[in-house]
Design a protein around this motif. Structure first.
Motif, PDB file in Angstrom:
ATOM      1  N   ALA A  57      91.642  55.919  80.342  1.00 38.45           N
ATOM      2  CA  ALA A  57      91.987  57.414  80.255  1.00 38.45           C
ATOM      3  C   ALA A  57      91.799  57.851  78.828  1.00 38.45           C
ATOM      4  O   ALA A  57      91.240  59.069  78.775  1.00 38.45           O
ATOM      5  N   ASP A  58      91.765  57.195  77.966  1.00 39.31           N
ATOM      6  CA  ASP A  58      91.480  57.721  76.509  1.00 39.31           C
ATOM      7  C   ASP A  58      90.213  57.943  76.596  1.00 39.31           C
ATOM      8  O   ASP A  58      89.665  59.028  75.955  1.00 39.31           O
ATOM      9  N   ALA A  59      89.423  56.841  76.837  1.00 39.24           N
ATOM     10  CA  ALA A  59      87.782  57.012  76.683  1.00 39.24           C
ATOM     11  C   ALA A  59      87.402  58.333  77.529  1.00 39.24           C
ATOM     12  O   ALA A  59      86.563  58.920  77.220  1.00 39.24           O
ATOM     13  N   VAL A  60      87.886  58.452  78.954  1.00 38.59           N
ATOM     14  CA  VAL A  60      87.500  59.656  79.567  1.00 38.59           C
ATOM     15  C   VAL A  60      87.842  60.764  79.190  1.00 38.59           C
ATOM     16  O   VAL A  60      86.976  61.595  79.029  1.00 38.59           O
ATOM     17  N   GLY A  61      89.102  61.130  78.627  1.00 39.86           N
ATOM     18  CA  GLY A  61      89.365  62.285  77.677  1.00 39.86           C
ATOM     19  C   GLY A  61      88.295  62.536  76.708  1.00 39.86           C
ATOM     20  O   GLY A  61      88.016  63.655  76.572  1.00 39.86           O
ATOM     21  N   GLN A  62      88.169  61.602  75.635  1.00 39.33           N
ATOM     22  CA  GLN A  62      87.267  61.672  74.593  1.00 39.33           C
ATOM     23  C   GLN A  62      85.847  62.176  75.243  1.00 39.33           C
ATOM     24  O   GLN A  62      85.291  63.013  74.581  1.00 39.33           O
ATOM     25  N   PHE A  63      85.427  61.500  76.294  1.00 40.54           N
ATOM     26  CA  PHE A  63      84.034  61.754  76.903  1.00 40.54           C
ATOM     27  C   PHE A  63      83.911  63.271  77.166  1.00 40.54           C
ATOM     28  O   PHE A  63      82.947  64.103  76.925  1.00 40.54           O
ATOM     29  N   PHE A  64      84.922  63.881  78.017  1.00 39.72           N
ATOM     30  CA  PHE A  64      84.924  65.239  78.317  1.00 39.72           C
ATOM     31  C   PHE A  64      85.101  66.158  77.244  1.00 39.72           C
ATOM     32  O   PHE A  64      84.583  67.462  77.139  1.00 39.72           O
ATOM     33  N   GLU A  65      85.762  65.957  76.159  1.00 36.14           N
ATOM     34  CA  GLU A  65      86.184  66.566  75.174  1.00 36.14           C
ATOM     35  C   GLU A  65      84.789  67.162  74.451  1.00 36.14           C
ATOM     36  O   GLU A  65      84.792  68.013  73.759  1.00 36.14           O
ATOM     37  N   LYS A  66      83.976  66.048  74.365  1.00 34.74           N
ATOM     38  CA  LYS A  66      82.692  66.299  73.636  1.00 34.74           C
ATOM     39  C   LYS A  66      81.538  67.193  74.575  1.00 34.74           C
ATOM     40  O   LYS A  66      80.620  67.501  73.969  1.00 34.74           O
ATOM     41  N   LEU A  67      81.602  67.012  75.676  1.00 31.45           N
ATOM     42  CA  LEU A  67      80.898  67.924  76.641  1.00 31.45           C
ATOM     43  C   LEU A  67      80.717  69.267  76.171  1.00 31.45           C
ATOM     44  O   LEU A  67      81.666  70.029  76.346  1.00 31.45           O
ATOM     45  N   PRO A  68      79.714  69.990  75.778  1.00 32.75           N
ATOM     46  CA  PRO A  68      79.712  71.523  75.448  1.00 32.75           C
ATOM     47  C   PRO A  68      79.836  72.138  76.884  1.00 32.75           C
ATOM     48  O   PRO A  68      80.290  73.455  76.855  1.00 32.75           O
ATOM     49  N   ARG A  69      79.341  71.795  77.987  1.00 35.40           N
ATOM     50  CA  ARG A  69      79.623  72.578  79.142  1.00 35.40           C
ATOM     51  C   ARG A  69      79.515  71.616  80.297  1.00 35.40           C
ATOM     52  O   ARG A  69      79.038  70.561  80.307  1.00 35.40           O
ATOM     53  N   LEU A  70      80.195  71.985  81.235  1.00 31.81           N
ATOM     54  CA  LEU A  70      80.494  71.219  82.469  1.00 31.81           C
ATOM     55  C   LEU A  70      80.520  72.111  84.071  1.00 31.81           C
ATOM     56  O   LEU A  70      81.399  72.774  83.726  1.00 31.81           O
ATOM     57  N   ASP A  71      79.574  71.962  84.901  1.00 31.62           N
ATOM     58  CA  ASP A  71      79.420  72.900  85.996  1.00 31.62           C
ATOM     59  C   ASP A  71      79.793  71.843  87.317  1.00 31.62           C
ATOM     60  O   ASP A  71      80.497  72.504  88.127  1.00 31.62           O
ATOM     61  N   VAL A  72      79.532  70.705  87.204  1.00 30.01           N
ATOM     62  CA  VAL A  72      79.750  69.804  88.495  1.00 30.01           C
ATOM     63  C   VAL A  72      80.282  68.497  88.009  1.00 30.01           C
ATOM     64  O   VAL A  72      79.722  67.764  87.265  1.00 30.01           O
ATOM     65  N   LEU A  73      81.320  68.098  88.808  1.00 28.60           N
ATOM     66  CA  LEU A  73      81.899  66.724  88.634  1.00 28.60           C
ATOM     67  C   LEU A  73      81.672  66.052  89.694  1.00 28.60           C
ATOM     68  O   LEU A  73      82.034  66.371  90.756  1.00 28.60           O
ATOM     69  N   VAL A  74      80.852  64.802  89.849  1.00 31.16           N
ATOM     70  CA  VAL A  74      80.654  63.982  91.120  1.00 31.16           C
ATOM     71  C   VAL A  74      81.404  62.835  91.047  1.00 31.16           C
ATOM     72  O   VAL A  74      81.060  61.779  90.330  1.00 31.16           O
ATOM     73  N   ASN A  75      82.687  62.618  91.805  1.00 28.82           N
ATOM     74  CA  ASN A  75      83.425  61.292  91.632  1.00 28.82           C
ATOM     75  C   ASN A  75      83.080  60.409  92.284  1.00 28.82           C
ATOM     76  O   ASN A  75      83.407  60.264  93.566  1.00 28.82           O
ATOM     77  N   ASN A  76      82.050  59.514  91.953  1.00 39.44           N
ATOM     78  CA  ASN A  76      81.411  58.543  92.870  1.00 39.44           C
ATOM     79  C   ASN A  76      81.714  56.990  92.602  1.00 39.44           C
ATOM     80  O   ASN A  76      81.910  56.512  93.364  1.00 39.44           O
ATOM     81  N   ALA A  77      82.065  56.709  91.033  1.00 36.04           N
ATOM     82  CA  ALA A  77      82.392  55.531  90.906  1.00 36.04           C
ATOM     83  C   ALA A  77      83.592  54.750  91.610  1.00 36.04           C
ATOM     84  O   ALA A  77      84.473  55.465  92.114  1.00 36.04           O
ATOM     85  N   GLY A  78      83.337  53.644  92.227  1.00 35.20           N
ATOM     86  CA  GLY A  78      84.287  52.921  93.360  1.00 35.20           C
ATOM     87  C   GLY A  78      83.635  51.896  93.939  1.00 35.20           C
ATOM     88  O   GLY A  78      82.437  51.264  93.331  1.00 35.20           O
ATOM     89  N   GLY A  79      84.331  51.535  94.884  1.00 33.65           N
ATOM     90  CA  GLY A  79      84.095  50.138  95.576  1.00 33.65           C
ATOM     91  C   GLY A  79      84.785  49.103  95.611  1.00 33.65           C
ATOM     92  O   GLY A  79      86.001  49.356  94.900  1.00 33.65           O
ATOM     93  N   ALA A  80      84.571  48.014  96.460  1.00 34.68           N
ATOM     94  CA  ALA A  80      85.535  47.024  96.463  1.00 34.68           C
ATOM     95  C   ALA A  80      84.884  45.671  97.085  1.00 34.68           C
ATOM     96  O   ALA A  80      84.137  45.849  98.003  1.00 34.68           O
TER      97      ALA A  80
END
Length: 246
Positions: A57-80
């Protein structure tokens, strides 16, 4: 379905379905950032790679804080992995739920402010496993069912600023298909169970994701789009035919 000038983040976008989605977004004109724990062997043209563990969660938060712009998020990561319920303890199954349900929630929350400013959209990558029995991947199926429900609630809470939709994906032919379906004969046999007669290509999923992210889907939110080639041929039809032949 133009996405020119828009910035898209695709989690798990370095291979398989994720790479197909990233490729489709670049073809539609988007600037694409692909995230994964490890870098790809070959970076897709027109994309940028960012190392990220979506469960952190901390790394995810830091990543998006640094993005100057975001229009689309595709939540694809996963699997089993294939694992029968009784062959592992609850904690191991919980890790599958964490990756496939809690991580998309974590990522979406971190991305919300950027998406809200852009009046953007979220595309969840769900699975037909969430709507049918999923022996061997029961925790995965349960997580995907939860993901689709999460997307519907998120769509209501975040409207009208952010659209949220789900692609309910069936069997896809990726570089790892042999692990699931065997050799070419196995893949062909599985493909015959699909009404359209083939497994999806990653580009099929990518095209559907582009549609949901584009202005062509401006009135779609809280929707689930089936990308499964017609689903699975009902087993009772084959059983009935076999009975008549004997």
């Amino acid at each position: 379905m133009e996405l020119k000038g828009r910035v898209a983040v695709v989690t798990g976008g370095t291979r398989g379905v994720g790479a197909g989605i990233a490729r489709s977004f670049t073809k539609a004109g988007a600037e694409v950032v692909v995230c994964a724990r490890r870098p790809p062997e070959v970076l897709l043209p027109g994309t940028e790679f960012a190392p990220l563990d979506v469960r952190d969660a901390d790394a995810v938060g830091q990543f998006f804080e640094k993005l100057p712009r975001l229009d689309v998020l595709v939540n694809n990561a996963g699997g089993a992995p294939y694992r029968l319920l009784a062959d592992a303890d609850a904690a191991r199954h919980a890790r599958v739920v964490e990756l496939n349900l809690l991580a998309p929630l974590t990522v979406s929350l971190a991305a919300y402010e950027g998406l809200r400013r852009a009046r953007g959209s979220v595309v969840m990558i769900g699975s037909v496993s969430g709507a049918r029995p999923s022996p061997g991947t029961a925790a995965y199926g349960a997580a995907k069912a939860g993901l689709e429900s999460l997307a519907r609630s998120m769509a209501v809470e975040w409207a009208p600023d952010v659209r949220v939709n789900t692609l309910v994906v069936g069997m896809v032919r990726t570089e790892l298909a042999s692990l699931h379906y065997g050799d070419e004969d196995g893949v062909a046999a599985v493909a015959r169970t699909v009404p359209l007669g083939r497994l999806a290509e990653p580009s099929d999923v990518g095209a559907a994701a582009v549609f949901l992210a584009s202005d062509a889907a401006a009135y779609l939110t809280g929707s689930s789009l089936l990308v499964h080639g017609g689903g699975e041929r009902p087993a009772f039809l084959d059983a009935s035919t076999a009975h008549k032949e004997t």
